[in-house]
Design an enzyme around this catalytic site. Structure first.
Site, PDB file in Angstrom:
ATOM      1  CB  SER A  53      -0.906   0.017   1.236  1.00 28.45           C
ATOM      2  OG  SER A  53      -0.117  -0.033   2.431  1.00 28.45           O
ATOM      3  N   GLY A  56       3.711   3.456  -5.545  1.00 29.92           N
ATOM      4  CA  GLY A  56       3.207   3.167  -6.878  1.00 29.92           C
ATOM      5  C   GLY A  56       1.709   2.972  -6.939  1.00 29.92           C
ATOM      6  CE1 TYR A 243       7.407  -5.489 -16.204  1.00 30.13           C
ATOM      7  CE2 TYR A 243       5.552  -6.463 -17.370  1.00 30.13           C
ATOM      8  CZ  TYR A 243       6.085  -5.937 -16.218  1.00 30.13           C
ATOM      9  OH  TYR A 243       5.326  -5.864 -15.083  1.00 30.13           O
ATOM     10  CB  THR A 284       6.694   2.636  -9.977  1.00 37.28           C
ATOM     11  OG1 THR A 284       7.205   1.525 -10.734  1.00 37.28           O
ATOM     12  CG2 THR A 284       5.317   3.027 -10.506  1.00 37.28           C
TER      13      THR A 284
END
Length: 417
Positions: A53, A56, A243, A284
């Site tokens: 939490s 990002g 990725y 991020t």
């Protein structure tokens, strides 16, 4: 309480200290950027658990859940406290700021600092749901990015890697020197070897998400119509080799397969739902570590400008779909797609054209470097508008306590006349 002037000290995209006031203002800015709902139901909101939490998309999920859905419940993250030599991690300060927002909004949100992969954290969360939140959980948002995970059953520690599968990958990437001067380089990443894929899937796949559901279901804590979403990413063909087609992509594929399994199970047991939410590109702390992603994101911003949708607005849309405020919009694989602004043919064609011509000499004309640099620094509380960085700041900020709710002498905002 220690006070000192903090200046950004970094090694590449990693900063050694974080600025408490900058982190607080960043959270306040995200809160203001989240659109308010047409109306908030009176009384207690739904009980939610956000795992991961403090940074990002997980931070955006927490703030958007508070504002769009009026959630109460539990937020879990793993952050380091301040020491005599170092500030706390940025997520520590962001969590303290989020806790203040939740309290001001009249929402009972408990913040736990612990290893989300451990069964002891899961048990602590389950106890809180049972004892403080009526024994029923309505929503679980799973947003965990970690380098390692220890399996509670076997004690084996797995390590994730960022590698292509099958063969080495050579790609362009964006770096900044110690003076902040941008450079476009080509880097080569060797292929996954041995059990690299299995290890990465064990850390970043769906195993821990499913374990959370198992633990809560065994305790009888899943409410009727319980819904859960794990946050994911697909990205561009330009970054696919490292990725989506690489080790991390194998983990994301496992996460999506887990969603389908969980969805069938929850539908039968509590009339519930499990989905993955595919988010768009953002700067991020996790994404800057991936070769090529920094360059791609800077170029994408150069193409889209202000039309690049920030995480807080994406997660507002996710909460609307989960709560029924907006229709659930799934793709053929059963995924919520919040990345469509990024993956249209015309946008990807424009980014690809810039990618091909991107060099150190041309990058300033092709990418929004000022925005990207500032976004990286803002991850750690620097370059946040409105903050005077010449003023000494207290770094010893406490973690939010578990004050009984409502605070003494007060009633939750939703219950006030």
């Amino acid at each position: 309480m220690s006070e000192r002037v903090l200046t950004p000290r970094n090694r590449g995209f990693l900063f050694l200290d974080s600025h408490p006031a900058g982190c607080r203002q960043l959270v306040a800015d995200m809160w203001q950027a989240c659109p308010a709902p047409a109306g908030m139901p009176a009384g207690d909101g739904p009980v939610a658990l956000v795992v991961g939490s403090s940074a990002g998309y997980g931070l955006a999920a927490t703030l958007a859940g508070l504002k769009r859905a009026g959630i109460r419940g539990i937020a879990v993250s793993f952050e380091k406290a301040p020491t005599a030599r170092r500030t706390a991690t940025a997520g520590w300060y962001r969590t303290a700021a989020t806790a203040d927002i939740a309290r001001t909004a009249g929402r009972d949100l408990v913040f736990l600092n612990g290893d989300a992969f451990s069964d002891s954290t899961k048990e602590q969360v389950a106890d809180l749901i049972e004892q403080r939140f009526g024994g029923r959980l309505d929503y679980l948002i799973y947003s965990v990015a970690a380098p390692r995970r220890t399996d509670p059953d076997t004690g084996t520690t797995y390590a994730s890697v960022l590698k292509p599968i099958g063969r080495a990958n050579r790609t362009k990437t964006l770096v900044f020197d110690s003076e902040g001067v941008p450079e476009v380089r080509e880097v080569e990443t060797g292929p996954a070897e041995g059990d690299d894929v299995e290890q990465t899937v064990a850390v970043m796949g769906g195993a821990d998400w499913e374990r959370w559901i198992d633990h809560l279901a065994t305790r009888g804590l899943l409410a009727d119509k319980f819904a859960t979403a794990a946050l994911s990413y697909i990205g561009s063909p330009l970054t696919a080799a490292i990725y989506r087609q690489g080790t991390i992509g194998a983990a994301k594929a496992h996460l999506e397969a887990t969603a389908r399994t969980l969805n069938d199970r929850l539908d039968k047991t509590v009339g519930g739902r499990a989905v993955t939410s595919v988010n768009g590109a953002a700067v991020t702390q996790s994404s800057t570590a991936i070769p090529g992603i920094a360059l791609y994101t800077g170029l994408l911003r150069g193409v889209l400008g202000e039309n690049l949708v920030p995480p807080i607005r994406q997660l507002a849309a996710l909460w609307d779909q989960l709560t029924g405020a907006a229709p659930l919009d799934l793709d053929d694989e059963g995924r919520i797609r919040l990345d469509t602004f990024e993956l249209t043919d015309d946008v990807q064609a424009a980014v690809a054209e810039r990618w091909e011509t991107a060099t150190t000499a041309t990058i300033a004309d092709l990418a929004d470097l000022d925005w990207f640099r500032a976004e990286v620094r803002r991850l750690y509380g620097f370059s946040v508008p409105g903050i005077d960085y010449t003023v000494p700041i207290a770094t010893d900020v406490p973690w939010p306590d578990h004050t009984p709710w409502p605070p003494s002498g007060e009633e939750p905002e939703g219950k006030r006349c």
